[in-house]
Design a protein around this motif. Structure first.
Motif, PDB file in Angstrom:
ATOM      1  N   GLN A  80      36.993  19.053  66.168  1.00  0.00           N
ATOM      2  CA  GLN A  80      35.609  19.682  65.400  1.00  0.00           C
ATOM      3  C   GLN A  80      35.392  18.928  64.187  1.00  0.00           C
ATOM      4  OE1 GLN A  80      34.207  21.467  67.012  1.00  0.00           O
ATOM      5  NE2 GLN A  80      35.129  23.586  67.571  1.00  0.00           N
ATOM      6  N   GLU A  81      36.284  18.307  63.520  1.00  0.00           N
ATOM      7  CA  GLU A  81      35.785  17.591  62.345  1.00  0.00           C
ATOM      8  C   GLU A  81      34.915  16.569  62.670  1.00  0.00           C
ATOM      9  OE1 GLU A  81      39.333  16.764  59.991  1.00  0.00           O
ATOM     10  OE2 GLU A  81      40.102  18.657  59.690  1.00  0.00           O
ATOM     11  N   LEU A  82      35.215  15.863  63.482  1.00  0.00           N
ATOM     12  CA  LEU A  82      34.695  14.403  63.770  1.00  0.00           C
ATOM     13  C   LEU A  82      33.343  14.920  64.435  1.00  0.00           C
ATOM     14  CD1 LEU A  82      37.532  12.446  65.444  1.00  0.00           C
ATOM     15  CD2 LEU A  82      36.236  12.055  63.303  1.00  0.00           C
ATOM     16  N   ARG A  83      33.072  15.771  65.416  1.00  0.00           N
ATOM     17  CA  ARG A  83      31.851  16.158  65.775  1.00  0.00           C
ATOM     18  C   ARG A  83      31.078  16.791  64.752  1.00  0.00           C
ATOM     19  NH1 ARG A  83      29.445  20.914  67.296  1.00  0.00           N
ATOM     20  NH2 ARG A  83      28.021  20.911  69.102  1.00  0.00           N
ATOM     21  N   THR A  84      31.579  17.503  63.917  1.00  0.00           N
ATOM     22  CA  THR A  84      30.729  18.277  62.786  1.00  0.00           C
ATOM     23  C   THR A  84      29.921  17.327  62.035  1.00  0.00           C
ATOM     24  OG1 THR A  84      32.028  20.347  62.716  1.00  0.00           O
ATOM     25  CG2 THR A  84      30.835  19.661  60.939  1.00  0.00           C
TER      26      THR A  84
END
Length: 266
Positions: A80-84
């Motif tokens: 989620q962090e990488l996508r965000t």
């Protein structure tokens, strides 16, 4: 064209040939004897076929899905962090994103930041995309799961999937958090290929670059069988994405004429 199941293996399925690849075994006299094909495989052998142990792993990479720290949506926090970060900085619009490889030094520096919990400090967007693929590749077992006795992901390797509905049903049968993680990947593919006119990445392009990271054949597998493994995964994911795209409704549906949506993905 998608190769016939078990082609070139004397009628045996791909997983049977993978399990029965026994190298010569020495008998009591020391003479080499061919190992008999078996339908069972040790856990260690199964792990070797899945390509485990290739990365050093960390608290965020190379950990079992069941042990990963999950976000509120049931997906690993690091994904989620990488996508965000990728979406916030418009990296999903970069030409060739997920296909263009970052510089080794940039990737190493970016990974160190992510492992330290400082994902927001990563500046190289090609590295962000690459780290998502690395995360899937370094899973101790495929996101699709593995049979405990054989280590083989039979539904993907041997499944005669001819419809997207069948692939979707197989995905729905996955336990959590695998099911949510595969669904997360489908959403990522959709978010990126919406901007095909800018990034030149179609859904098929995304699937092709992700497939080798979803099921990693062991290093000693012959090239033809390794190619068949990858082609099975590509075919499965193409059917799965096509069905998910159709049943997802107007908010997620991608069409040939929809290069860019009216609303930017979050």
């Amino acid at each position: 064209p998608f190769p016939p199941r078990g082609g070139g293996g004397g009628g045996k399925s791909l997983s049977e040939r993978l399990i029965g690849r026994g190298s010569a075994a020495k008998g009591a006299t020391g003479a080499a004897t061919s190992a008999e094909p078996s339908r069972t495989m040790s856990l260690a052998a199964g792990k070797r076929w899945l390509g485990l142990g290739r990365g050093k792993g960390s608290s965020r990479f190379g950990v079992k899905l069941d042990e990963a720290r999950l976000g509120d949506d049931g997906v690993p926090e690091v994904l989620q962090e990488l996508r965000t970060l990728l979406m916030a900085r418009k990296g999903h619009r970069n030409e060739g994103i997920f296909r263009v490889s970052p510089a080794t030094s940039a990737l190493q520096a970016s990974r160190a930041l992510v492992e330290a919990g400082q994902t927001s400090k990563v500046s190289d967007l090609e590295s962000v995309a690459q780290l998502i693929k690395v995360w899937f590749r370094e899973l101790p077992e495929s996101v699709f799961g593995a049979d405990r006795e054989t280590g083989i992901v039979a539904p993907i390797v041997d499944g005669d999937f001819t419809t997207g509905a069948g692939c979707y049903e197989a995905m729905q049968g996955l336990p959590e958090p695998r099911r949510s993680t595969v669904r997360w990947l489908l959403e990522l593919i959709g978010d990126v290929c919406r901007y095909e006119s800018e990034n030149r990445m179609t859904a098929q392009s995304m699937i092709i670059v992700f497939a080798p990271n979803l099921i990693v054949p062991r290093a000693d597998l012959d090239p033809l069988s390794a190619l068949q493994v990858n082609q099975h995964v590509v075919r499965f994911m193409e059917l799965l994405f096509g069905h998910w795209n159709e049943v997802g409704g107007p908010a997620t549906r991608i069409t040939a004429s929809t290069a860019s949506p009216q609303v930017d993905p979050p």
